[in-house]
Design a protein around this motif. Structure first.
Motif, mmCIF file in Angstrom:
data_model
loop_
_atom_site.group_PDB
_atom_site.id
_atom_site.type_symbol
_atom_site.label_atom_id
_atom_site.label_comp_id
_atom_site.label_asym_id
_atom_site.label_seq_id
_atom_site.Cartn_x
_atom_site.Cartn_y
_atom_site.Cartn_z
ATOM 1 N N GLU A 1 45.614 -108.032 -21.919
ATOM 2 C CA GLU A 1 46.286 -108.770 -22.524
ATOM 3 C C GLU A 1 48.098 -108.801 -22.364
ATOM 4 O O GLU A 1 48.604 -109.462 -21.486
ATOM 5 C CB GLU A 1 46.045 -110.406 -23.623
ATOM 6 N N LEU A 2 47.983 -107.837 -23.322
ATOM 7 C CA LEU A 2 49.671 -107.349 -22.651
ATOM 8 C C LEU A 2 50.039 -106.865 -21.500
ATOM 9 O O LEU A 2 50.621 -106.654 -20.674
ATOM 10 C CB LEU A 2 49.880 -105.912 -23.689
ATOM 11 N N ARG B 1 57.807 -90.662 -35.419
ATOM 12 C CA ARG B 1 58.216 -91.271 -34.575
ATOM 13 C C ARG B 1 58.601 -92.370 -33.187
ATOM 14 O O ARG B 1 58.675 -91.651 -32.818
ATOM 15 C CB ARG B 1 60.021 -91.635 -35.805
ATOM 16 N N GLY B 2 58.350 -93.448 -33.727
ATOM 17 C CA GLY B 2 58.887 -94.199 -32.402
ATOM 18 C C GLY B 2 59.651 -93.493 -31.500
ATOM 19 O O GLY B 2 59.135 -93.368 -29.938
ATOM 20 N N ASP C 1 54.200 -93.937 -37.067
ATOM 21 C CA ASP C 1 55.190 -94.738 -38.622
ATOM 22 C C ASP C 1 54.694 -95.328 -40.215
ATOM 23 O O ASP C 1 55.062 -94.878 -40.735
ATOM 24 C CB ASP C 1 56.006 -95.805 -37.716
ATOM 25 N N LEU D 1 54.098 -98.633 -23.990
ATOM 26 C CA LEU D 1 55.340 -99.293 -23.500
ATOM 27 C C LEU D 1 55.941 -99.114 -22.407
ATOM 28 O O LEU D 1 56.308 -98.729 -21.239
ATOM 29 C CB LEU D 1 56.028 -99.912 -24.377
ATOM 30 N N ASP E 1 55.585 -94.858 -43.471
ATOM 31 C CA ASP E 1 56.436 -95.387 -44.443
ATOM 32 C C ASP E 1 55.532 -95.898 -45.762
ATOM 33 O O ASP E 1 55.931 -95.825 -46.818
ATOM 34 C CB ASP E 1 56.707 -96.756 -43.342
ATOM 35 N N ASP F 1 54.552 -97.264 -28.380
ATOM 36 C CA ASP F 1 55.356 -97.182 -27.214
ATOM 37 C C ASP F 1 55.207 -96.665 -26.393
ATOM 38 O O ASP F 1 55.750 -97.279 -25.649
ATOM 39 C CB ASP F 1 56.337 -96.369 -28.926
ATOM 40 N N LYS G 1 42.498 -107.128 -26.154
ATOM 41 C CA LYS G 1 44.571 -107.032 -26.876
ATOM 42 C C LYS G 1 45.242 -106.320 -25.488
ATOM 43 O O LYS G 1 46.858 -107.393 -25.215
ATOM 44 C CB LYS G 1 45.250 -106.816 -27.839
ATOM 45 N N ILE H 1 48.698 -99.906 -27.621
ATOM 46 C CA ILE H 1 49.488 -100.938 -27.174
ATOM 47 C C ILE H 1 50.918 -100.187 -27.632
ATOM 48 O O ILE H 1 52.239 -101.047 -27.973
ATOM 49 C CB ILE H 1 49.528 -101.903 -26.571
ATOM 50 N N THR I 1 39.705 -105.150 -29.533
ATOM 51 C CA THR I 1 40.518 -104.478 -29.292
ATOM 52 C C THR I 1 41.793 -104.140 -27.601
ATOM 53 O O THR I 1 42.744 -104.061 -27.685
ATOM 54 C CB THR I 1 41.442 -103.307 -30.227
ATOM 55 N N GLY J 1 48.838 -112.131 -35.253
ATOM 56 C CA GLY J 1 47.656 -112.951 -35.231
ATOM 57 C C GLY J 1 46.549 -112.923 -34.305
ATOM 58 O O GLY J 1 47.034 -111.126 -34.019
ATOM 59 N N ASP J 2 46.121 -112.747 -33.368
ATOM 60 C CA ASP J 2 45.134 -111.988 -32.399
ATOM 61 C C ASP J 2 45.899 -111.981 -30.876
ATOM 62 O O ASP J 2 45.001 -111.381 -30.452
ATOM 63 C CB ASP J 2 43.892 -113.249 -32.438
ATOM 64 N N LYS J 3 46.884 -112.035 -30.839
ATOM 65 C CA LYS J 3 47.492 -111.653 -29.994
ATOM 66 C C LYS J 3 48.171 -110.821 -29.153
ATOM 67 O O LYS J 3 48.102 -109.684 -30.531
ATOM 68 C CB LYS J 3 48.529 -112.981 -29.715
ATOM 69 N N PRO J 4 48.440 -109.982 -28.387
ATOM 70 C CA PRO J 4 48.606 -108.381 -28.394
ATOM 71 C C PRO J 4 50.237 -108.323 -28.736
ATOM 72 O O PRO J 4 51.350 -109.160 -28.985
ATOM 73 C CB PRO J 4 48.472 -108.487 -26.998
ATOM 74 N N ALA J 5 50.227 -107.259 -29.859
ATOM 75 C CA ALA J 5 51.326 -106.846 -30.140
ATOM 76 C C ALA J 5 51.815 -106.115 -30.207
ATOM 77 O O ALA J 5 51.706 -104.510 -31.517
ATOM 78 C CB ALA J 5 50.929 -107.176 -31.654
ATOM 79 N N PRO J 6 52.355 -105.989 -29.223
ATOM 80 C CA PRO J 6 53.286 -104.342 -29.217
ATOM 81 C C PRO J 6 54.560 -103.883 -29.847
ATOM 82 O O PRO J 6 55.612 -103.834 -29.090
ATOM 83 C CB PRO J 6 53.481 -104.090 -27.429
ATOM 84 N N LEU J 7 54.565 -103.791 -31.298
ATOM 85 C CA LEU J 7 55.376 -103.557 -32.068
ATOM 86 C C LEU J 7 55.822 -102.125 -32.020
ATOM 87 O O LEU J 7 54.961 -101.180 -31.810
ATOM 88 C CB LEU J 7 54.693 -103.661 -34.071
ATOM 89 N N ARG J 8 56.954 -101.851 -31.241
ATOM 90 C CA ARG J 8 57.685 -100.340 -31.937
ATOM 91 C C ARG J 8 57.802 -99.796 -33.452
ATOM 92 O O ARG J 8 58.193 -101.091 -34.251
ATOM 93 C CB ARG J 8 59.117 -100.513 -31.154
ATOM 94 N N GLY J 9 58.307 -98.375 -33.025
ATOM 95 C CA GLY J 9 58.050 -98.186 -34.330
ATOM 96 C C GLY J 9 59.366 -99.032 -35.583
ATOM 97 O O GLY J 9 58.824 -99.196 -36.065
ATOM 98 N N THR K 1 47.514 -100.777 -34.691
ATOM 99 C CA THR K 1 47.212 -100.585 -33.997
ATOM 100 C C THR K 1 45.584 -101.526 -33.898
ATOM 101 O O THR K 1 45.263 -101.959 -32.415
ATOM 102 C CB THR K 1 45.871 -99.497 -33.402
ATOM 103 N N GLY K 2 45.234 -102.925 -34.430
ATOM 104 C CA GLY K 2 44.603 -103.356 -34.109
ATOM 105 C C GLY K 2 43.435 -104.339 -35.238
ATOM 106 O O GLY K 2 42.794 -103.452 -35.607
ATOM 107 N N PRO K 3 43.828 -104.885 -36.340
ATOM 108 C CA PRO K 3 43.687 -105.673 -37.524
ATOM 109 C C PRO K 3 41.862 -105.954 -37.338
ATOM 110 O O PRO K 3 42.470 -106.679 -35.995
ATOM 111 C CB PRO K 3 44.676 -106.126 -37.770
#
Lengths: 248, 248
Positions: B169-170, B103-104, A136, B139, A140, B136, B166, B134, B163, A96-104, A57-59
């Motif tokens: 930005e998204l 889960r997502g 998730d 989004l 995991d 599931d 980010k 940011i 955080t 990276g430091d960019k927004p990373a909206p990773l899905r599950g 969610t934001g390292p």
């Protein structure tokens, strides 16, 4: 369906004695601070320690350590750089430091990738900064790393503790090992959280008072050890270290 | 692939003038407190307001409002109960107080279900308590509800703001409307966050000082309005109300 990388994961972690997941059901409780300070404290106590930032969610541990400029080396996998005496790895090197909206599913995939490529040395402790909640990535990790031990962080707030309680219930259902709970950013002398923690059948590891110096220590790595968080985690960590040393 | 419920969602929301998503890239910044207090403040100002708790990482507005015993009615969909003058709906009615490791895909599914079955009345504002981050749910909401407006909450902490940045930005990449940013739990007079907010091109809506009375108001609903959070959101909300009233 079996991902060949999954079988590699436990091989990668084989030279690590204990794997401690610093975790909270609730965000914003100072989890990353506690994870970083715990790792630094254990290292100062003479242990070989790795710190692995898996907070999707934001390292933020790289910001706390002021480790923005280091990079892992690639050499039949990824070798973590050394930062303040820690073997340090973060998913910020990937996303990276960019927004990373990773899905599950992307989270699972990134997690498997990171766990299977990172080449840790021989370590007494690997401290993982977990994502908050019970999403998730948490599910995991519990599945991939059977011997993971949870170190739970909460604040004195009722809202934080209610969410943490749910997380603990889930971890218990999954038969996961829990070291205990730390109460962070404490501002009064109440024992509500201590009582509630024991009622859950958990060990109350202690309280860390709120200390404005923690915010000032951001980016200065070891300076965190001179704050309340460093001081109190020292006392808590001593138990780990002595337990570790008394093992054959 | 088209889910027939998705086309129903905007129909369900058609009688609502503005949809405000109270959101934070970071957890633990007081987002749920701000969402609840904002809804209560708007209602006190004479608006018809709904509060929708969609925080999948741990719904908590029912705890803040002390609304544990109310239940929505089922009647060709779900009719939200009235709590402290608000039309109130929470996913806690679905997932309960048990741990809910969704889960997502389950999150998307639960979100679509809730949005498509809930029968809101004619409202001036629907305030949504969003999940942090940011992931599931965020989004999906941006995708399903095109006219959603974000109301961002941060604390003065550098880590929280990094955080949140980010997330902003998204949201900008997704062309989402952002009302502005509120700085919650402020403890000093610094203007670091105000400056950084303006640098992002965002409106700085104001600061809310840290107030221990907020914790004491948990479970007492409207008592939240007599804390710093209630007082300062009143000033911020007045702009919404007057804007709303001056519309034809």
């Amino acid at each position: 369906m079996a991902d060949p990388r999954i079988s590699v994961i436990n091989e990668r972690l084989i030279r690590i004695t204990r794997i401690i997941a610093v975790s909270s059901g609730k965000g914003g409780v100072g989890k990353s601070m506690v994870a970083t300070a715990l790792a630094l404290t254990l290292a100062r106590g003479g242990c070989r320690v790795g710190l692995f930032d898996l907070d999707f969610t934001g390292p933020s541990t790289h910001i706390i350590l002021g480790a923005k400029k280091v990079q892992p080396k690639e050499e039949r996998g990824i070798i973590p750089p050394t930062v303040d005496g820690l073997e340090y790895m973060s998913l910020v090197y990937y996303i990276g430091d960019k927004p990373a909206p990773l899905r599950g599913l992307d989270v699972s995939n990134a997690l498997i990738e990171l766990l299977s490529v990172t080449q840790w040395g021989t370590l007494d402790f690997l401290v993982i900064d977990m994502p908050p909640g019970i999403g998730d990535a948490v599910l995991d990790l519990v599945r991939f790393i059977k011997r993971i031990e949870f170190f739970i962080v909460t604040t004195p707030s009722v809202l934080a503790f209610e969410t943490v309680k749910k997380q603990v219930e889930l971890l218990c259902e999954l038969n996961t090992s829990i070291i205990g709970l730390v109460e962070n950013m404490k501002m009064d002398k109440g024992n509500v959280i201590e009582v509630a923690t024991k009622k859950l059948g958990l060990r109350y590891l202690g309280a860390i008072p709120f200390d404005p110096k923690v915010e000032e220590a951001i980016g200065k790595g070891k300076q965190l050890l001179s704050t309340a968080i460093g001081f109190d985690l020292q006392k808590i960590a001593e138990r780990f270290i002595s337990k570790q040393k008394s093992d054959p």
